[in-house]
Design a protein around this motif. Structure first.
Motif, PDB file in Angstrom:
ATOM      1  N   LYS A  28     -12.959 -13.039 -93.528  1.00  0.00           N
ATOM      2  CA  LYS A  28     -12.769 -11.742 -92.878  1.00  0.00           C
ATOM      3  C   LYS A  28     -11.363 -11.638 -92.306  1.00  0.00           C
ATOM      4  O   LYS A  28     -10.650 -10.671 -92.550  1.00  0.00           O
ATOM      5  CB  LYS A  28     -13.819 -11.578 -91.770  1.00  0.00           C
ATOM      6  CG  LYS A  28     -13.624 -10.368 -90.871  1.00  0.00           C
ATOM      7  CD  LYS A  28     -14.663 -10.367 -89.753  1.00  0.00           C
ATOM      8  CE  LYS A  28     -14.503  -9.205 -88.823  1.00  0.00           C
ATOM      9  NZ  LYS A  28     -14.677  -7.889 -89.446  1.00  0.00           N
ATOM     10  N   ASP A  34     -15.714   1.862 -92.514  1.00  0.00           N
ATOM     11  CA  ASP A  34     -14.258   1.780 -92.411  1.00  0.00           C
ATOM     12  C   ASP A  34     -13.641   3.158 -92.643  1.00  0.00           C
ATOM     13  O   ASP A  34     -13.998   3.848 -93.594  1.00  0.00           O
ATOM     14  CB  ASP A  34     -13.705   0.823 -93.469  1.00  0.00           C
ATOM     15  CG  ASP A  34     -14.297  -0.572 -93.341  1.00  0.00           C
ATOM     16  OD1 ASP A  34     -14.348  -1.078 -92.208  1.00  0.00           O
ATOM     17  OD2 ASP A  34     -14.719  -1.134 -94.368  1.00  0.00           O
ATOM     18  N   ARG A  73      -8.213 -11.225 -94.530  1.00  0.00           N
ATOM     19  CA  ARG A  73      -7.920  -9.911 -95.115  1.00  0.00           C
ATOM     20  C   ARG A  73      -7.808  -8.799 -94.075  1.00  0.00           C
ATOM     21  O   ARG A  73      -7.226  -7.767 -94.348  1.00  0.00           O
ATOM     22  CB  ARG A  73      -8.934  -9.555 -96.191  1.00  0.00           C
ATOM     23  CG  ARG A  73     -10.324  -9.367 -95.735  1.00  0.00           C
ATOM     24  CD  ARG A  73     -11.279  -8.994 -96.866  1.00  0.00           C
ATOM     25  NE  ARG A  73     -12.549  -8.626 -96.295  1.00  0.00           N
ATOM     26  CZ  ARG A  73     -13.499  -9.482 -95.972  1.00  0.00           C
ATOM     27  NH1 ARG A  73     -13.345 -10.769 -96.204  1.00  0.00           N
ATOM     28  NH2 ARG A  73     -14.621  -9.056 -95.426  1.00  0.00           N
ATOM     29  N   GLU A  74      -8.370  -8.994 -92.886  1.00  0.00           N
ATOM     30  CA  GLU A  74      -8.275  -8.001 -91.811  1.00  0.00           C
ATOM     31  C   GLU A  74      -7.240  -8.504 -90.805  1.00  0.00           C
ATOM     32  O   GLU A  74      -7.561  -9.215 -89.860  1.00  0.00           O
ATOM     33  CB  GLU A  74      -9.635  -7.774 -91.151  1.00  0.00           C
ATOM     34  CG  GLU A  74     -10.625  -7.105 -92.081  1.00  0.00           C
ATOM     35  CD  GLU A  74     -12.003  -6.908 -91.455  1.00  0.00           C
ATOM     36  OE1 GLU A  74     -12.271  -7.435 -90.354  1.00  0.00           O
ATOM     37  OE2 GLU A  74     -12.816  -6.216 -92.079  1.00  0.00           O
ATOM     38  N   ASN A  99      -1.939  -1.067 -94.985  1.00  0.00           N
ATOM     39  CA  ASN A  99      -2.825   0.069 -94.719  1.00  0.00           C
ATOM     40  C   ASN A  99      -3.695  -0.232 -93.502  1.00  0.00           C
ATOM     41  O   ASN A  99      -4.315  -1.295 -93.429  1.00  0.00           O
ATOM     42  CB  ASN A  99      -3.729   0.339 -95.925  1.00  0.00           C
ATOM     43  CG  ASN A  99      -2.922   0.653 -97.158  1.00  0.00           C
ATOM     44  OD1 ASN A  99      -2.105   1.565 -97.159  1.00  0.00           O
ATOM     45  ND2 ASN A  99      -3.146  -0.110 -98.220  1.00  0.00           N
ATOM     46  N   TRP A 100      -3.741   0.714 -92.566  1.00  0.00           N
ATOM     47  CA  TRP A 100      -4.510   0.542 -91.337  1.00  0.00           C
ATOM     48  C   TRP A 100      -5.896   1.167 -91.467  1.00  0.00           C
ATOM     49  O   TRP A 100      -6.072   2.169 -92.149  1.00  0.00           O
ATOM     50  CB  TRP A 100      -3.770   1.171 -90.155  1.00  0.00           C
ATOM     51  CG  TRP A 100      -2.652   0.307 -89.692  1.00  0.00           C
ATOM     52  CD1 TRP A 100      -1.346   0.364 -90.097  1.00  0.00           C
ATOM     53  CD2 TRP A 100      -2.736  -0.766 -88.763  1.00  0.00           C
ATOM     54  NE1 TRP A 100      -0.611  -0.610 -89.466  1.00  0.00           N
ATOM     55  CE2 TRP A 100      -1.439  -1.319 -88.635  1.00  0.00           C
ATOM     56  CE3 TRP A 100      -3.773  -1.318 -88.012  1.00  0.00           C
ATOM     57  CZ2 TRP A 100      -1.167  -2.399 -87.802  1.00  0.00           C
ATOM     58  CZ3 TRP A 100      -3.497  -2.392 -87.182  1.00  0.00           C
ATOM     59  CH2 TRP A 100      -2.204  -2.914 -87.083  1.00  0.00           C
ATOM     60  N   TYR A 137      -6.207  -7.851 -86.260  1.00  0.00           N
ATOM     61  CA  TYR A 137      -7.554  -7.456 -85.848  1.00  0.00           C
ATOM     62  C   TYR A 137      -7.639  -7.345 -84.329  1.00  0.00           C
ATOM     63  O   TYR A 137      -7.299  -8.280 -83.609  1.00  0.00           O
ATOM     64  CB  TYR A 137      -8.520  -8.520 -86.359  1.00  0.00           C
ATOM     65  CG  TYR A 137      -9.966  -8.334 -86.002  1.00  0.00           C
ATOM     66  CD1 TYR A 137     -10.825  -7.684 -86.870  1.00  0.00           C
ATOM     67  CD2 TYR A 137     -10.479  -8.854 -84.820  1.00  0.00           C
ATOM     68  CE1 TYR A 137     -12.167  -7.546 -86.561  1.00  0.00           C
ATOM     69  CE2 TYR A 137     -11.811  -8.718 -84.504  1.00  0.00           C
ATOM     70  CZ  TYR A 137     -12.653  -8.063 -85.378  1.00  0.00           C
ATOM     71  OH  TYR A 137     -13.979  -7.929 -85.077  1.00  0.00           O
ATOM     72  N   SER A 152      -7.556  -2.850 -87.828  1.00  0.00           N
ATOM     73  CA  SER A 152      -6.908  -3.924 -88.582  1.00  0.00           C
ATOM     74  C   SER A 152      -6.126  -3.295 -89.727  1.00  0.00           C
ATOM     75  O   SER A 152      -6.279  -2.114 -90.020  1.00  0.00           O
ATOM     76  CB  SER A 152      -7.954  -4.905 -89.134  1.00  0.00           C
ATOM     77  OG  SER A 152      -8.811  -4.266 -90.060  1.00  0.00           O
ATOM     78  N   ARG A 153      -5.291  -4.123 -90.332  1.00  0.00           N
ATOM     79  CA  ARG A 153      -4.562  -3.657 -91.511  1.00  0.00           C
ATOM     80  C   ARG A 153      -4.784  -4.644 -92.639  1.00  0.00           C
ATOM     81  O   ARG A 153      -5.097  -5.814 -92.419  1.00  0.00           O
ATOM     82  CB  ARG A 153      -3.077  -3.473 -91.222  1.00  0.00           C
ATOM     83  CG  ARG A 153      -2.326  -4.746 -90.967  1.00  0.00           C
ATOM     84  CD  ARG A 153      -0.814  -4.525 -90.904  1.00  0.00           C
ATOM     85  NE  ARG A 153      -0.146  -5.755 -90.563  1.00  0.00           N
ATOM     86  CZ  ARG A 153       0.126  -6.732 -91.414  1.00  0.00           C
ATOM     87  NH1 ARG A 153      -0.206  -6.623 -92.690  1.00  0.00           N
ATOM     88  NH2 ARG A 153       0.737  -7.838 -91.010  1.00  0.00           N
ATOM     89  N   ASP A 154      -4.595  -4.149 -93.858  1.00  0.00           N
ATOM     90  CA  ASP A 154      -4.717  -5.036 -95.008  1.00  0.00           C
ATOM     91  C   ASP A 154      -3.339  -5.601 -95.365  1.00  0.00           C
ATOM     92  O   ASP A 154      -2.334  -5.283 -94.717  1.00  0.00           O
ATOM     93  CB  ASP A 154      -5.393  -4.332 -96.191  1.00  0.00           C
ATOM     94  CG  ASP A 154      -4.617  -3.148 -96.738  1.00  0.00           C
ATOM     95  OD1 ASP A 154      -3.392  -3.019 -96.479  1.00  0.00           O
ATOM     96  OD2 ASP A 154      -5.243  -2.329 -97.453  1.00  0.00           O
ATOM     97  N   THR A 155      -3.294  -6.415 -96.396  1.00  0.00           N
ATOM     98  CA  THR A 155      -2.033  -7.065 -96.779  1.00  0.00           C
ATOM     99  C   THR A 155      -1.002  -6.078 -97.316  1.00  0.00           C
ATOM    100  O   THR A 155       0.185  -6.393 -97.355  1.00  0.00           O
ATOM    101  CB  THR A 155      -2.278  -8.174 -97.825  1.00  0.00           C
ATOM    102  OG1 THR A 155      -2.959  -7.599 -98.946  1.00  0.00           O
ATOM    103  CG2 THR A 155      -3.102  -9.304 -97.242  1.00  0.00           C
ATOM    104  N   ASP A 156      -1.445  -4.873 -97.693  1.00  0.00           N
ATOM    105  CA  ASP A 156      -0.519  -3.830 -98.151  1.00  0.00           C
ATOM    106  C   ASP A 156       0.007  -2.967 -97.010  1.00  0.00           C
ATOM    107  O   ASP A 156       0.780  -2.033 -97.249  1.00  0.00           O
ATOM    108  CB  ASP A 156      -1.201  -2.933 -99.193  1.00  0.00           C
ATOM    109  CG  ASP A 156      -1.522  -3.679-100.483  1.00  0.00           C
ATOM    110  OD1 ASP A 156      -0.746  -4.594-100.848  1.00  0.00           O
ATOM    111  OD2 ASP A 156      -2.547  -3.354-101.099  1.00  0.00           O
TER     112      ASP A 156
END
Length: 155
Positions: free
Chosen positions: A64, A126, A67-68, A99-100, A71, A93-97
């Motif tokens: 989790k 989400d 990737r998050e 994006n929130w 957080y 949280s945001r992803d690796t790209d």
């Protein structure tokens, strides 16, 4: 076994204390530390994933938080009974790209007599958000005392 206070039966005050302890643990993003709040045979339903026992909890939380990123979580009491607590929560949280997201959810918890969580059911949705729409800006880790909760933030 050592008690993990507060233990059932819960009052409004001890339920709120238990919720803040859980929030603080999850905001640490330390899967091993978090797993110690759950019974050895704890059973989870998290979204569509089923997890049993501390080892699987650690594996789940490790995935989790890989990737998050960034957080940050706030939990709030919804209802409680002798050995059960219902919580609503939201985390960002945001992803690796980059994006929130703000993830909204509800959890139903059941505790054993020692105060360890034996059952956890979580339903989560989400919602993509712009970085400018973020509401959680404290440094990673524990939410500071005095920071608004979900109700104060209108969430």
């Amino acid at each position: 076994m050592t008690d993990h206070p507060p233990v059932p039966p819960f009052t409004r005050e001890t339920a709120i204390q238990k919720i803040r302890m859980a929030e603080d643990g999850w905001n640490s993003r330390d899967p091993h530390k978090v797993s110690l709040a759950y019974s050895e045979d704890s059973r989870w339903r998290n979204r569509s994933e089923f997890v049993t026992g501390r080892e699987e909890i650690v594996e789940f939380l490790s995935r989790k938080w890989e990737r998050e990123l960034e957080y940050r979580l706030i939990k709030e009491l919804w209802a409680f009974g002798d050995d059960r607590i219902a919580v609503r929560f939201a985390y960002e949280s945001r992803d690796t790209d980059g994006n929130w997201f703000r993830s909204y959810g509800n959890e139903n918890w059941e505790f054993n007599p020692d105060g360890l969580m034996a059952v956890r059911h979580a339903s989560i949705n989400d919602v993509p958000i712009a970085e400018s729409d973020r509401k959680y800006h404290w440094p990673l880790g524990r939410r500071p005392d005095g920071h608004p909760g979900l109700s104060e933030l209108g969430l």
